[in-house]
Design an enzyme around this catalytic site. Structure first.
Site, mmCIF file in Angstrom:
data_model
loop_
_atom_site.group_PDB
_atom_site.id
_atom_site.type_symbol
_atom_site.label_atom_id
_atom_site.label_comp_id
_atom_site.label_asym_id
_atom_site.label_seq_id
_atom_site.Cartn_x
_atom_site.Cartn_y
_atom_site.Cartn_z
ATOM 1 N N CYS A 113 0.818 -1.217 0.000
ATOM 2 C CA CYS A 113 0.000 0.000 0.000
ATOM 3 C C CYS A 113 0.853 1.269 0.000
ATOM 4 C CB CYS A 113 -0.942 0.008 1.191
ATOM 5 S SG CYS A 113 -2.038 -1.419 1.214
ATOM 6 N N HIS A 253 -3.319 7.212 2.925
ATOM 7 C CA HIS A 253 -3.705 5.938 2.310
ATOM 8 C C HIS A 253 -5.108 5.587 2.804
ATOM 9 C CE1 HIS A 253 -3.954 1.839 1.180
ATOM 10 N NE2 HIS A 253 -3.712 1.350 2.381
ATOM 11 N N ASN A 283 -10.090 -0.181 -0.059
ATOM 12 C CA ASN A 283 -8.627 -0.069 -0.055
ATOM 13 C C ASN A 283 -8.093 -0.605 -1.388
ATOM 14 O OD1 ASN A 283 -5.875 -0.380 0.329
ATOM 15 N ND2 ASN A 283 -6.051 -1.282 2.367
HETATM 16 N N1 ACO Z 1 -18.486 -9.229 8.899
HETATM 17 C C1 ACO Z 1 -18.912 -9.587 10.109
HETATM 18 N N2 ACO Z 1 -18.071 -9.929 11.116
HETATM 19 C C2 ACO Z 1 -16.757 -9.908 10.850
HETATM 20 C C3 ACO Z 1 -16.253 -9.543 9.589
HETATM 21 C C4 ACO Z 1 -17.174 -9.202 8.591
HETATM 22 N N3 ACO Z 1 -16.791 -8.833 7.351
HETATM 23 N N4 ACO Z 1 -14.908 -9.612 9.632
HETATM 24 C C5 ACO Z 1 -14.570 -9.990 10.868
HETATM 25 N N5 ACO Z 1 -15.682 -10.176 11.596
HETATM 26 C C6 ACO Z 1 -15.787 -10.624 12.986
HETATM 27 C C7 ACO Z 1 -14.598 -11.394 13.452
HETATM 28 O O1 ACO Z 1 -14.673 -12.724 13.033
HETATM 29 C C8 ACO Z 1 -14.678 -11.237 14.935
HETATM 30 O O2 ACO Z 1 -15.622 -12.158 15.392
HETATM 31 P P1 ACO Z 1 -15.365 -12.959 16.784
HETATM 32 O O3 ACO Z 1 -15.264 -11.902 17.840
HETATM 33 O O4 ACO Z 1 -16.563 -13.824 16.876
HETATM 34 O O5 ACO Z 1 -14.079 -13.695 16.564
HETATM 35 C C9 ACO Z 1 -15.283 -9.844 15.121
HETATM 36 O O6 ACO Z 1 -15.839 -9.497 13.834
HETATM 37 C C10 ACO Z 1 -14.268 -8.799 15.530
HETATM 38 O O7 ACO Z 1 -13.108 -8.948 14.721
HETATM 39 P P2 ACO Z 1 -11.922 -7.972 14.838
HETATM 40 O O8 ACO Z 1 -10.868 -8.395 13.876
HETATM 41 O O9 ACO Z 1 -11.549 -7.784 16.271
HETATM 42 O O10 ACO Z 1 -12.619 -6.620 14.335
HETATM 43 P P3 ACO Z 1 -11.964 -5.207 14.261
HETATM 44 O O11 ACO Z 1 -12.807 -4.249 15.000
HETATM 45 O O12 ACO Z 1 -10.498 -5.227 14.536
HETATM 46 O O13 ACO Z 1 -12.169 -4.859 12.733
HETATM 47 C C11 ACO Z 1 -10.821 -4.769 10.759
HETATM 48 C C12 ACO Z 1 -11.578 -5.659 11.752
HETATM 49 C C13 ACO Z 1 -11.832 -3.865 10.081
HETATM 50 C C14 ACO Z 1 -10.161 -5.678 9.724
HETATM 51 C C15 ACO Z 1 -9.780 -3.937 11.533
HETATM 52 O O14 ACO Z 1 -8.967 -4.756 12.330
HETATM 53 C C16 ACO Z 1 -8.901 -3.154 10.608
HETATM 54 O O15 ACO Z 1 -9.342 -2.186 10.027
HETATM 55 N N6 ACO Z 1 -7.626 -3.536 10.492
HETATM 56 C C17 ACO Z 1 -6.706 -2.910 9.597
HETATM 57 C C18 ACO Z 1 -6.568 -3.784 8.447
HETATM 58 C C19 ACO Z 1 -6.372 -3.053 7.165
HETATM 59 O O16 ACO Z 1 -6.900 -2.002 6.893
HETATM 60 N N7 ACO Z 1 -5.613 -3.685 6.318
HETATM 61 C C20 ACO Z 1 -5.407 -3.197 5.019
HETATM 62 C C21 ACO Z 1 -4.040 -3.389 4.589
HETATM 63 S S1 ACO Z 1 -2.938 -2.475 5.579
HETATM 64 C C22 ACO Z 1 -3.278 -0.990 5.253
HETATM 65 O O17 ACO Z 1 -3.721 -0.701 4.168
HETATM 66 C C23 ACO Z 1 -3.071 0.005 6.274
#
Ligand code: ACO
Length: 326
Positions: A113, A253, A283
C-alpha cells in the site's frame, strides 16, 4: 537543484461496483458491520480479462492529457503495484508499450500500500539530480484476484483501481519538498500473500491451503498502521519546520475510515483538512493516494501554492510520507 512538480493527475476505476449489500448475499456479514468497522460502502471490481496494466494505462492517459505531455516525452516510468499482470516482467513495461512511451526507463516498485509513495520518491530523486526530466508515476492494483472471497476478515476491505501523476523537473519553490520512507520486515506475516513464488511454489497443497490469497491479522495491522502513519507524518512536518495547521490537504492511504481518522486526529488535523474517498473504493492498496489526489484536483480542492501531505502504510511493513507545495 530542480524541483519535481506534479503537472498532471489521472485515475481510473473499473465500471463494476460491488456494494456491502451485494457482499451480504454471499458472505456471513452485514452492511452495517462493514460500514461501521471500515467506513466502506462499495468498491470497484475489474472485469474478467481487465488487467492492472489496463487500469494503469487509462489513468496515465488522463494524467498525460492534463499535463499536456506526450507519452514519448516521458523518460522515467514507475508503477507501484503488488498485483502486476505477471510475476515478471514489470507491469510498467506493459504500460510503456500501451502508451508508446518508448523513451522511458520502466520498472515496478513492490511496497504494497506504500507503493505509490515509494515510486514517487524514486522518480523525484531522478528529476532532482537531472537524470530524468519528465516522469510518470502510477499506483495500480487488481486486488480482487488476490483476495479470498470466502474470508470475511479481508475480502470486504479491498477494491481495484489506478491513479497516476506526471512529474516534471522545474525551477522554483513549488513541487515535492521532501519524502520520508521506512520499512520493518519483521512484521511480514501480519499482512502478506504467501504464494505462489519461490517461498511457496505453486502446488496442489498450496491451493488447498489457499496460499494464493492475501492473509492479514487485522487487529495487529491496525495498531501498527496508526502509529507509523502518525509518526512519519509528524516527521515530514518537522523536517520542513511546519505544523499540522499549515497543511491544506492531507491525503492518507485509504485503508479504512477508522485508521485514517485516528491518524488525522493524532497528527492534529481537523476534518476539513483530510481527503476521504474510502467509502466509494475501499482499499485499492498502492492506488489509493493517486486516485484521491486526482479526485481532489479535479474537484478544485487543490490550488497553486497549497501544501499537501501524502501518508501511506502497507505490507512489509512499509510506510512513508511525502510533503509537497502544489
Ligand atoms: N463481517 C462480520 N463480522 C466480521 C467480519 C465481517 N466482514 N470480519 C470480521 N468479523 C468478525 C470477526 O470474526 C470477529 O468475530 P469474533 O469476535 O466472533 O471472533 C469480530 O468481527 C471482531 O473482529 P476484529 O478483527 O476484532 O474486528 P476489528 O474491529 O479489529 O475490525 C478490521 C476488523 C476492520 C479488519 C480492523 O482490524 C482493521 O481495520 N484492520 C486494519 C486492516 C487493514 O486495513 N488492512 C489493510 C491493509 S494495511 C493498510 O492498508 C493500512
Amino acid at each position: 537543484m530542480k524541483r519535481a512538480r506534479i503537472t498532471g493527475t489521472g485515475s481510473y476505476v473499473p465500471v463494476k461496483t460491488l456494494t456491502n449489500a451485494d457482499l451480504e448475499k454471499t458472505l456471513d456479514t452485514t452492511e452495517e458491520w462493514i460500514q461501521t468497522r471500515t467506513g466502506i460502502r462499495e468498491r470497484r471490481i475489474a472485469a474478467e480479462g481487465e488487467l492492472t496494466s489496463d487500469l494503469a494505462t487509462k489513468a496515465a492517459e488522463r494524467a498525460l492529457e492534463m499535463a499536456g505531455v506526450a507519452a514519448e516525452e516521458i523518460d522515467y516510468l514507475v508503477v507501484g503495484t503488488i498485483t502486476g499482470d505477471y510475476p515478471w516482467p514489470a507491469t510498467a513495461c506493459v504500460v510503456q508499450k500501451n502508451l508508446k512511451a518508448m523513451n522511458a526507463a520502466a520498472f515496478d516498485v513492490s511496497a504494497a500500500c506504500s507503493g505509490f509513495v515509494y515510486a514517487l520518491d524514486a522518480a523525484v530523486k531522478q528529476l532532482e539530480v537531472g537524470s530524468a526530466k519528465k516522469a510518470l508515476v502510477i499506483g495500480a492494483e487488481v486486488l480482487s484476484r488476490h483476495i479470498d472471497w470466502e474470508d470475511r476478515n479481508t475480502c470486504v476491505l479491498f477494491g481495484d483501481g489506478a491513479g497516476a501523476v506526471v512529474l516534471e523537473a522545474q525551477d522554483g519553490e513549488n513541487g515535492i519538498l521532501s519524502s520520508h520512507l521506512h520499512a520493518d520486515g519483521s512484521y511480514l506475516e501480519l499482512l502478506y500473500q504467501p504464494g505462489f513464488s519461490t517461498r511457496y511454489p505453486a502446488s496442489e497443497e498450496g491451493l488447498r491451503d489457499r496460499l494464493q490469497y492475501l492473509k492479514m491479522q487485522g487487529n495487529e495491522v491496525f495498531k501498527v498502521a496508526v502509529r507509523c502513519l502518525t509518526e512519519v507524518a509528524l516527521e515530514a512536518l518537522e523536517a520542513n519546520g511546519l505544523e499540522a495547521k499549515d497543511v491544506d490537504l492531507f491525503i492518507p492511504h485509504q485503508a479504512n475510515r477508522r485508521i485514517l481518522e485516528a491518524t488525522a486526529k493524532r497528527v492534529g488535523f481537523n476534518e476539513d483538512q483530510v481527503f476521504i474517498n474510502v467509502d466509494r473504493y475501499g482499499n485499492t492498496s498502492g492506488a489509493t493516494i493517486p486516485i484521491a489526489l486526482d479526485e481532489a484536483n479535479r474537484a478544485g480542492r487543490v490550488k497553486e501554492g497549497d501544501l499537501l501531505l501524502f501518508d501511506a502504510f502497507g505490507g512489509g511493513f512499509t510506510w512513508g510520507a511525502v510533503l509537497l507545495r502544489w
